[in-house]
Motif scaffolding. Structure first.
Motif, PDB file in Angstrom:
ATOM      1  N   THR A   1       0.962  -1.381   0.211  1.00 49.94           N
ATOM      2  CA  THR A   1       0.066  -0.122  -0.108  1.00 49.94           C
ATOM      3  C   THR A   1       0.841   1.332  -0.069  1.00 49.94           C
ATOM      4  OG1 THR A   1      -1.675  -1.273   1.183  1.00 49.94           O
ATOM      5  CG2 THR A   1      -2.105   1.069   1.058  1.00 49.94           C
ATOM      6  N   VAL A   2       0.893   1.919  -0.989  1.00 48.98           N
ATOM      7  CA  VAL A   2       1.361   3.390  -1.060  1.00 48.98           C
ATOM      8  C   VAL A   2       0.596   4.451  -1.413  1.00 48.98           C
ATOM      9  CG1 VAL A   2       1.935   3.065  -3.508  1.00 48.98           C
ATOM     10  CG2 VAL A   2       3.383   4.428  -2.073  1.00 48.98           C
ATOM     11  N   ALA A   3       0.610   5.550  -1.002  1.00 45.64           N
ATOM     12  CA  ALA A   3       0.064   6.925  -1.083  1.00 45.64           C
ATOM     13  C   ALA A   3       0.860   7.719  -1.857  1.00 45.64           C
ATOM     14  CB  ALA A   3      -0.462   7.447   0.270  1.00 45.64           C
TER      15      ALA A   3
ATOM     16  N   PHE B   1       4.957   5.097 -12.409  1.00 45.72           N
ATOM     17  CA  PHE B   1       5.111   4.481 -11.192  1.00 45.72           C
ATOM     18  C   PHE B   1       4.184   3.336 -10.941  1.00 45.72           C
ATOM     19  CE2 PHE B   1       4.110   4.291  -6.709  1.00 45.72           C
ATOM     20  CZ  PHE B   1       5.514   3.951  -6.065  1.00 45.72           C
ATOM     21  N   LYS B   2       2.895   3.147 -11.219  1.00 51.36           N
ATOM     22  CA  LYS B   2       2.209   2.115 -10.951  1.00 51.36           C
ATOM     23  C   LYS B   2       2.302   1.131 -11.966  1.00 51.36           C
ATOM     24  CE  LYS B   2      -2.231   4.540  -9.912  1.00 51.36           C
ATOM     25  NZ  LYS B   2      -3.566   4.940 -10.503  1.00 51.36           N
ATOM     26  N   ALA B   3       3.013   1.129 -13.197  1.00 53.25           N
ATOM     27  CA  ALA B   3       3.468   0.230 -13.743  1.00 53.25           C
ATOM     28  C   ALA B   3       4.623  -0.432 -13.330  1.00 53.25           C
ATOM     29  CB  ALA B   3       3.552   0.669 -15.507  1.00 53.25           C
TER      30      ALA B   3
ATOM     31  N   PRO C   1       0.614  -4.678 -10.322  1.00 51.10           N
ATOM     32  CA  PRO C   1      -0.691  -4.532 -10.070  1.00 51.10           C
ATOM     33  C   PRO C   1      -0.895  -5.037  -8.449  1.00 51.10           C
ATOM     34  CG  PRO C   1      -0.117  -6.578 -11.320  1.00 51.10           C
ATOM     35  CD  PRO C   1       0.831  -5.573 -11.316  1.00 51.10           C
ATOM     36  N   ASP C   2       0.137  -5.793  -8.053  1.00 48.60           N
ATOM     37  CA  ASP C   2      -0.227  -6.200  -6.307  1.00 48.60           C
ATOM     38  C   ASP C   2      -0.341  -5.021  -5.481  1.00 48.60           C
ATOM     39  OD1 ASP C   2      -0.447  -9.048  -7.414  1.00 48.60           O
ATOM     40  OD2 ASP C   2       1.626  -9.368  -7.145  1.00 48.60           O
TER      41      ASP C   2
END
Length: 289
Positions: free
Chosen positions: A142-144, A159-161, A165-166
């Motif tokens: 979990t990251v904000a 960054f998401k890529a 997806p986990d």
């Protein structure tokens, strides 16, 4: 792989850069401090002493400090090492700076990390912008991330890529506040103190993000209005509920102590106050226990 990816565990490895490598000396300070929007001119000797004391506190919890190297293309802002890189469980992600004078920093970090066998898994590229002060890991899944003037939608997409997806990425769309020329990161309004305890300045927090934290069972310690401008919210956890803050924020200190925190207070008139870079900005935590 990096371990202990959060912002509150006991520090194991952390990158920093000494004032001698960032400020260099009086000539560089004189040439740069106004152009970089510093409030005052830092005093070199004072910066060296303050930074050494801060490093000693970090070492007191058993942390290993890796000192980033000098380079001719660095500005004084290179003292604030948080912003040029982010971490994730797979390794380091090099940033792409939103402040143009700092664009050369990430590559220097990347070379150093590769030489010290710290995995670098990628970099934010092209039109993407991302700075490390906009990221907070609550746990390894979990990251904000703050959507700010320094971190844009394309940077968040990349960054998401890279993290995959986990990992849940909670995007906090930050307010305009003082505008594009000012540094206003997600970590300007929140500093984790423990796995379930956050120091926050609620008046500038996005409502959905604040509600998300509360829904996760987080308890909030509120920074008073009178201590936000003096970096009361810029606090580095060196271990769970053991933190470092800059002097001049007695009410915030008292509130953290009431929540069970041990608080170290540092003089930071040269290393933090001129460039608005507090203890979190001065460090790039790499691993925690």
């Amino acid at each position: 792989m990096l371990t202990g990816i959060n912002e509150f565990g006991r520090l194991k490895r952390v990158a920093m850069r000494r004032p001698a490598e960032a400020f260099v000396g009086d000539a560089k300070i004189d040439a740069e401090w106004k152009d970089l929007n510093y409030h005052t001119r830092p005093e070199m000797a004072k910066a060296v002493a303050e930074h050494q004391h801060f490093a000693d506190i970090i070492r007191s919890v058993g942390a290993d400090i890796l000192y980033l190297p000098p380079a001719k293309e660095l500005t004084m802002d290179a003292l604030y090492v948080r912003d040029a890189a982010a971490v994730c469980p797979k390794g380091v992600i090099l940033a792409n700076m939103g402040k143009k004078q700092r664009m050369g920093e990430p590559a220097i970090h990347g070379t150093f990390f590769a030489e010290t066998q710290i995995p670098v898994i990628g970099a934010i590229q092209g039109e993407g912008r991302l700075e490390g002060g906009d990221l907070i890991w609550l746990d390894e899944k979990t990251v904000a991330i703050g959507r700010t003037y320094r971190t844009n939608d394309e940077g968040i997409r990349q960054f998401k890529a890279l993290v995959g997806p986990d990992v849940h990425v909670e995007v906090a769309i930050m307010p305009h506040y003082k505008g594009q020329s000012d540094v206003f990161h997600l970590m300007s309004v929140i500093s984790p103190l423990d796995k379930d305890l956050q120091l926050v300045y609620s008046p500038l927090m996005p409502i959905p993000f604040r509600e998300w934290l509360l829904a996760r069972g987080q308890k909030l310690v509120e920074v008073p209005d009178s201590e936000f401008a003096s970096m009361g919210c810029n606090v580095l956890a060196i271990a769970p509920r053991e933190v470092v803050m800059v002097k001049g924020n007695p009410e915030t200190k008292a509130r953290m102590e009431a929540a069970g925190c041990k608080v170290h207070v540092i003089d930071a008139d040269a290393i933090s106050v001129p460039g608005e870079g507090g203890p979190t900005c001065l460090t790039r935590p790499l691993e925690r226990h």
